[in-house]
Design an enzyme around this catalytic site. Structure first.
Site, short mmCIF file in Angstrom:
data_model
loop_
_atom_site.label_atom_id
_atom_site.label_comp_id
_atom_site.label_asym_id
_atom_site.label_seq_id
_atom_site.Cartn_x
_atom_site.Cartn_y
_atom_site.Cartn_z
N ASP A 84 0.90 -1.15 0.00
CA ASP A 84 0.00 0.00 0.00
C ASP A 84 0.94 1.19 0.00
OD1 ASP A 84 -1.51 2.28 0.91
OD2 ASP A 84 -3.10 0.87 1.35
N HIS A 85 1.11 1.80 -1.16
CA HIS A 85 2.23 2.74 -1.25
C HIS A 85 2.07 3.96 -0.34
CE1 HIS A 85 -0.25 4.94 -4.14
NE2 HIS A 85 0.58 5.95 -4.02
N GLU A 107 -6.95 14.82 -5.63
CA GLU A 107 -6.10 14.90 -6.83
C GLU A 107 -6.75 15.82 -7.84
OE1 GLU A 107 -4.38 10.82 -8.09
OE2 GLU A 107 -6.35 10.44 -7.26
N ASP A 155 -10.63 2.23 -4.83
CA ASP A 155 -9.32 2.67 -5.30
C ASP A 155 -8.52 3.37 -4.21
OD1 ASP A 155 -7.40 3.08 -7.43
OD2 ASP A 155 -7.99 5.19 -7.42
N HIS A 183 -5.68 3.02 0.98
CA HIS A 183 -4.82 4.12 1.43
C HIS A 183 -5.39 4.91 2.62
CE1 HIS A 183 -2.80 3.07 -2.18
NE2 HIS A 183 -3.50 3.83 -3.01
N LYS A 207 -11.14 12.71 -7.28
CA LYS A 207 -10.38 13.13 -8.45
C LYS A 207 -10.97 14.44 -8.95
CE LYS A 207 -8.57 8.68 -9.83
NZ LYS A 207 -7.16 8.84 -9.43
C1 BG6 Z 1 -3.28 4.79 -6.54
C2 BG6 Z 1 -4.63 4.94 -7.16
O1 BG6 Z 1 -3.26 3.70 -5.67
O2 BG6 Z 1 -2.97 5.96 -5.83
C3 BG6 Z 1 -4.69 6.14 -8.07
O3 BG6 Z 1 -4.95 3.76 -7.90
C4 BG6 Z 1 -4.21 7.37 -7.36
O4 BG6 Z 1 -6.00 6.34 -8.59
C5 BG6 Z 1 -2.89 7.11 -6.65
O5 BG6 Z 1 -4.06 8.39 -8.32
C6 BG6 Z 1 -2.50 8.28 -5.78
O6 BG6 Z 1 -1.21 8.07 -5.29
P1 BG6 Z 1 -0.16 9.24 -5.20
O7 BG6 Z 1 1.02 8.65 -4.53
O8 BG6 Z 1 0.09 9.70 -6.59
O9 BG6 Z 1 -0.83 10.29 -4.38
#
Ligand code: BG6
Length: 511
Positions: free
Chosen positions: A197-198, A236, A255, A260, A361
């Protein structure tokens, strides 16, 4: 206590370089490999965190030579790397990169892979340590891990280890997540599974625990006696871009929220773990997930969750079309591009404290933050004139990572006038170096065998248990369906989301 006895320092920051291993990337010609994975590996090398003999094998279907693959990776790294690429370093880094062509379902490809990995171990000293990165569609997880097992690649060799990193989306609901987990568990033990989960790799997300548990001043007030509510936002400016195929079946709840934002919420709400070992931390996070109040009927979903979709509008002065007019989107799409919701954590610490969580978004700005809003001081001496005089603590995840605290101060001068002021800590200014990318930290952790910042099986499943009833209501009988609302692109979200907070006498922070 001496600094070396401080478990937070040892656990979170002071770690030896991991031993060299081979990173096998499945789906090596995909976007993620080029935008994130290879640049992250290069940056780790540039920072001296990657053992120089680390090997990278790109596994994908297309025919290509090692040389062509290396050139593609060079172009990608030069384009997406956080640091400028140094030719000298690249020339040695690229020596470790090779390409392995195979279908994911071709047994022979895995037999050849096994031979190749043995050869790499012999040539580069990677010691039978293998990190398999599944940057592929979840439908392919099963067929890949099954074959890794068949060729005995699911265990390390000669005292090494084998681990697997899996990308999201991890299922589309609880049954599909369980099925994926079962498939993976048929090959790898849970201790070898790293669900990425980045957001957890983002520097400030890691700092939530440090802020809470390395400072004595916050924990005593981190509860429903002092905290009025918490707002967690990830917005975003981007729209769905070229990902409509995926996004149409996903939507913002799956998503962003299920993974997240709920992860950020668990770090904010969890009890202090007994240690920083991965399972100790994740045990506490799971307890929060179990305590999330479930929404058991469409009426409860309607009352607590606003789903929105962007209509035409403008982002920074530039006109953009409605989601339904974006490429490859169904013109009658009901997919939500925005979710704003009220969540309660039904435990002793958080009883009665709403967590307002939103993600969308095409919002006016990109950014993510956690804002902890404290209760107001009694208005006996000051603060009698209304207005928002409460304190807040804002953890900025991105951009401009940092932490700020708002408090009241007296305006200089004869009259007693009180104004809010901000104490601000900025990563860039305080530490004088940019934060690494989330993928850098996470890949390094997986190499070092530290799963703290990865989601455990039960975490993912508990998060789905919370989210599924919302999805069921949205996709259930039309008469009961909570409405889909609309917001102009470039606005902070649907007015209905404002009304959600207004009904509680609160308002969203400005995006
Ligand atoms: C991803 C989603 O996991 O995270 C995307 O699938 C999203 O839709 C993105 O844009 C956002 O990550 P970051 O690190 O660019 O804020």
């Amino acid at each position: 206590m001496s600094s070396s006895a401080n478990p937070l320092r040892e656990g979170l920051t002071m770690r030896p370089q991991p031993k060299p291993c081979t990173v096998v990337i499945f789906g090596a010609t995909g976007d993620l490999t080029m935008r994130k994975l290879l640049p992250a590996l290069y940056n780790l090398a540039a920072d001296g965190d990657l053992p120089p003999s680390t090997a990278i094998v790109g596994f994908a279907r297309r025919e290509k030579t090692d040389d062509v693959f290396r050139q593609e990776m060079e172009t990608a790294v030069r384009k997406f790397s956080r640091q400028t690429v140094r030719d000298e370093l690249w020339n040695s880094f690229v020596q470790g990169i090779s390409y392995h062509q195979s279908e994911f379902t071709d047994d022979d490809g895995y037999r050849r892979l096994a031979e190749r990995l043995d050869q790499i171990d012999a040539e580069r000293g990677t010691g039978g340590r293998r990190l398999f990165y599944l940057s592929v569609a979840p439908a392919q997880f099963g067929e890949i891990v099954e074959r890794l097992k068949k060729y005995n690649l699911h265990v390390g060799k000669d005292g090494g280890w084998a681990r697997v990193i899996v990308e999201k989306p991890f299922g589309t609901n609880l049954p599909t997540a369980e099925a994926l987990n079962n498939e993976i568990a048929g090959t790898f033990p849970e201790s070898a599974v790293y669900r990425i989960d980045h957001f957890l790799g983002k520097e400030t997300a890691q700092n939530i625990m440090v802020l809470r548990f390395a400072n004595a001043i916050f924990e005593p007030i981190w509860n429903n006696r002092y905290i009025d509510h918490v707002q967690i936002t990830a917005g975003e400016t981007l729209g769905v871009e070229n990902r409509a195929g995926y996004y149409e079946t996903s939507g913002a709840l799956r998503d962003m929220i299920q993974n997240h934002l709920i992860q950020l919420m668990t770090l904010t709400a969890m009890e202090p773990p007994t240690s920083l070992h991965a399972d100790a931390v994740r045990d506490e996070k799971v307890k929060v997930l179990r305590a999330l109040r479930r929404m058991n009927s469409p009426a409860e979903v309607t009352a607590n969750v606003i789903r929105g979709q962007y209509a035409a509008g403008a982002i920074m002065g530039k006109e953009v079309p409605a989601y339904r007019n974006d490429a490859n989107v169904n013109p009658q799409s009901m997919t939500e591009t925005y979710v704003g919701m009220r969540i309660f954590v039904d435990n002793w610490r958080w009883a009665g404290v709403p967590f307002y969580v939103r993600s969308g978004k095409r919002l006016p700005k990109s950014g993510a933050e956690i804002a902890v809003q404290f209760k107001r001081a009694p208005s006996v001496l000051f603060n009698q004139g209304g207005g928002d005089s409460s304190n807040n603590l804002v953890i900025r995840i991105q951009p401009d990572e940092g932490i700020s605290m708002r408090m009241q101060a007296k305006l200089p001068g004869g009259a007693l006038r009180i104004e809010p002021v901000k104490m601000d800590f900025q990563y860039g200014a305080s530490f004088g170096r940019p934060s690494p990318e989330a993928y850098e930290r996470l890949i390094l952790d997986a190499m070092g065998g530290d799963a703290t910042l990865f989601a455990r099986r039960d975490e993912v499943e508990e998060a789905w248990k919370f989210v599924d009833p919302i999805l069921d209501a949205w996709h259930g009988p039309a008469a009961d369906q909570p409405p889909l609302t609309f917001y102009p692109a470039g606005s902070p979200g649907p007015v209905e989301a404002d009304q959600l907070l207004a009904a509680d006498g609160r308002e969203w922070r400005r995006i």
